[in-house]
Design an enzyme around this catalytic site. Structure first.
Site, short mmCIF file in Angstrom:
data_model
loop_
_atom_site.label_atom_id
_atom_site.label_comp_id
_atom_site.label_asym_id
_atom_site.label_seq_id
_atom_site.Cartn_x
_atom_site.Cartn_y
_atom_site.Cartn_z
N ASP A 254 0.98 -1.11 0.12
CA ASP A 254 0.08 -0.14 0.02
C ASP A 254 0.85 1.29 -0.07
OD1 ASP A 254 0.85 -0.58 2.39
OD2 ASP A 254 -0.91 0.07 3.66
N GLU A 337 11.40 -4.18 12.41
CA GLU A 337 12.36 -3.43 11.73
C GLU A 337 13.62 -3.68 12.58
OE1 GLU A 337 9.48 -2.25 12.48
OE2 GLU A 337 8.79 -1.33 10.56
C1 UGA Z 1 3.10 -0.38 9.23
C2 UGA Z 1 4.72 -0.67 8.72
O1 UGA Z 1 4.81 0.25 7.68
C3 UGA Z 1 4.70 -1.98 8.12
O2 UGA Z 1 5.61 -2.25 7.50
C4 UGA Z 1 4.39 -2.94 9.44
O3 UGA Z 1 4.79 -4.11 8.77
C5 UGA Z 1 3.24 -2.78 10.00
O4 UGA Z 1 3.16 -1.27 10.36
C6 UGA Z 1 3.09 -3.57 11.24
O5 UGA Z 1 4.08 -3.70 12.12
O6 UGA Z 1 1.96 -3.68 11.61
P1 UGA Z 1 0.73 -0.49 8.40
O7 UGA Z 1 0.57 0.46 7.10
O8 UGA Z 1 0.45 0.04 9.63
O9 UGA Z 1 2.32 -0.52 8.21
O10 UGA Z 1 0.36 -1.97 7.83
P2 UGA Z 1 -0.25 -2.51 6.85
O11 UGA Z 1 -0.14 -2.08 5.44
O12 UGA Z 1 -1.56 -2.90 7.14
O13 UGA Z 1 0.42 -4.04 6.76
C7 UGA Z 1 1.88 -4.20 6.50
C8 UGA Z 1 2.24 -5.24 5.45
O14 UGA Z 1 1.81 -6.48 5.73
C9 UGA Z 1 1.15 -4.78 3.99
O15 UGA Z 1 1.90 -5.08 2.74
C10 UGA Z 1 -0.07 -5.86 4.26
O16 UGA Z 1 -0.59 -5.98 3.05
C11 UGA Z 1 0.64 -6.94 4.93
N1 UGA Z 1 -0.25 -7.70 5.88
C12 UGA Z 1 -1.28 -6.96 6.65
C13 UGA Z 1 -0.52 -9.04 5.65
O17 UGA Z 1 0.29 -9.56 5.15
N2 UGA Z 1 -1.44 -9.45 6.66
C14 UGA Z 1 -2.07 -8.99 7.45
O18 UGA Z 1 -3.02 -9.45 8.19
C15 UGA Z 1 -2.05 -7.52 7.49
MN MN Z 2 0.53 -0.02 5.27
#
Ligand code: UGA
Ligand code: MN
Length: 428
Positions: A254, A337
């Site tokens: 995203d 990270e």
């Molecule tokens: C922030 C950070 O930018 C992420 O790199 C980090 O992984 C995340 O917080 C976290 O630690 O929770 P954020 O925008 O809050 O990111 O989180 P998402 O964009 O919802 O998820 C991060 C990535 O993991 C995305 O590429 C999403 O597609 C993936 N994801 C999310 C999964 O593979 N499974 C899930 O259940 C949720």
């Molecule tokens: Mn995100």
């Protein structure tokens, strides 16, 4: 047609036993057969375990009551060796990891040693992959013009939701501009998504599509460790391919990526760092640079992290990473990270600031609104070829965006000249 049989991945030490896993369908996911298709694309077929045992006459041994004395000797030796291996793994390896942190600082991660210690051993399942680049021209130059560049391994964790396919399409159209890139798309779900296979194959970018679900025990935790199982699976893939050349970058599905980011990270010798826009309270997170050196970090959430950076704020060269066999990303929300960078023994003086000494913003932490997949009430009897609506909703359903239902959901409004009429008025 050439075909290769991959060994099943070893099970984690805390998994119960083979029967439980078979029941849960996990062991089957770990067994993979590949076919190289005429178009150069490799297809992986999950095989039922029993079928694989006898493929190509390579019958795998099964235990029988009439086990030979050789087998008994083998079991005896294994029983003695196993505890020794456990001792080496749990007593010696954590110490060697700790010593990398031993610089006099207080370790803020007390009490989480057990989460750091789970070695990479994910139930990753390759759905499809392609190594050839099918793009003829990239930025007006033939693909061959870039042949000398190191490959960027762009790791994208992703998960099924209504926005998944549109996000990946948008990201793909960014990555299409980037030469020498292998896209590791790791999907947080049990099985393969054929629709995603088809999409990824259509872009022409070299890619590996894998299914790498978050373990069930972590799904219940709030906040859940998002994207960790997938990134761990991608790390495991890199390790299994013995890659010691190229650059690793974790690019969520995203975020928004400036094309200049790719030229910057491609120069990475060890670890590059750069600011990420739209992070938390300051709307920015990244290194503080003086005289061309990283001296500190600006981020509104420190929480004891030595490396308070976003996942999108760094890149690592594989030649550097391959020197750290204990590379890891623990299931610890917020600390992924930091602990990943600790696991590769990073020191502040090694960091290479990018983007004109961290004065540019080349990546943005954009977030998309997350909504439940839609249900639209539209009679089944009209979902045929008399109109476009049948095909349209079948496509939406495959993408996980919406589905039509006879009985549930919001009644679909179909109108003409500002007036809505019954469905049968237009569709019968
Ligand atoms: C922030 C950070 O930018 C992420 O790199 C980090 O992984 C995340 O917080 C976290 O630690 O929770 P954020 O925008 O809050 O990111 O989180 P998402 O964009 O919802 O998820 C991060 C990535 O993991 C995305 O590429 C999403 O597609 C993936 N994801 C999310 C999964 O593979 N499974 C899930 O259940 C949720
Ligand atoms: Mn995100």
């Amino acid at each position: 047609m050439p075909s290769a049989h991959y060994q099943p991945l070893e099970l984690r030490a805390d998994d119960n036993d083979e029967d439980d896993l078979l029941e849960e369908g996990l062991l089957e996911h770990c067994t993979i057969e590949t076919d190289v298709q005429p178009n150069g694309r490799i297809r992986y077929h999950p095989q039922p375990v029993d079928e694989l045992r006898s493929i190509g006459g390579m019958t795998a041994p099964r235990f029988s009551r009439a086990a030979s004395s050789g087998m008994r000797r083998f079991l005896f030796v294994t029983l003695i060796l196993l505890p020794i291996c456990f001792l080496i793994y749990f007593v010696i390896s954590p110490q060697s990891q700790d010593s990398e942190d031993a610089d006099g600082d207080v370790d803020p991660h007390n009490g989480i040693g057990n989460t750091i210690g789970i070695a990479l051993n994910e139930p990753l399942h390759i759905c499809s992959e392609r190594y050839e680049d099918h793009r003829l021209y990239i930025d007006d130059k033939p693909r061959s013009a870039y042949a000398q560049l190191p490959v960027i391994y762009f790791v994208t964790p992703t998960y099924p939701r209504r926005e998944q396919i549109p996000e990946l399409i948008r990201l793909a159209y960014t990555l299409l501009h980037v030469p020498r890139l292998h896209w590791l798309v790791a999907n947080d779900r049990e099985g393969c998504d054929n629709f995603l296979d088809m999409q990824l194959n259509g872009f022409g970018i070299p890619y590996t599509h894998m299914a790498s679900p978050m373990p069930r025990e972590y799904r219940k935790v709030k906040p859940a460790p998002r994207g960790v199982a997938n990134r761990r699976a991608a790390l495991q893939w890199l390790h299994q391919h013995n890659l010691t050349n190229g650059i690793l970058y974790f690019g969520d599905d995203d975020n928004t990526y400036d094309l200049r980011l790719f030229s910057e990270i491609r120069q990475t010798q060890r670890v590059s760092m750069f600011p990420v826009g739209l992070i938390a309270e300051y709307a920015i997170s990244g290194p503080v640079v003086r005289d061309g050196k990283v001296v500190a970090f600006l981020d509104s959430w420190v929480a004891g992290r030595r490396w308070p950076v976003d996942m999108a704020g760094f890149a690592v060269s594989l030649s550097y990473m391959s020197q750290y066999p204990n590379v890891n990303m623990p299931y610890k929300p917020g600390y992924e990270e930091d602990l990943f960078l600790r696991s590769i023994g990073l020191r502040i003086e090694q960091i290479e600031p990018r983007g004109k000494n961290c004065t540019e913003i080349l990546v943005w932490h954009t977030q998309t609104k997350n909504k439940k997949s839609a249900v639209v009430r539209l009679e089944n009897r009209f979902m045929d070829e008399r109109s476009n609506l049948g095909a349209l909703f079948r496509l939406l359903e495959r993408m996980g965006v919406a589905r039509a239902s006879d009985t549930e959901g919001l009644l679909a409004t179909i109108s003409k000249n500002g007036k809505s009429k019954t469905h049968s008025y237009f569709l019968n």
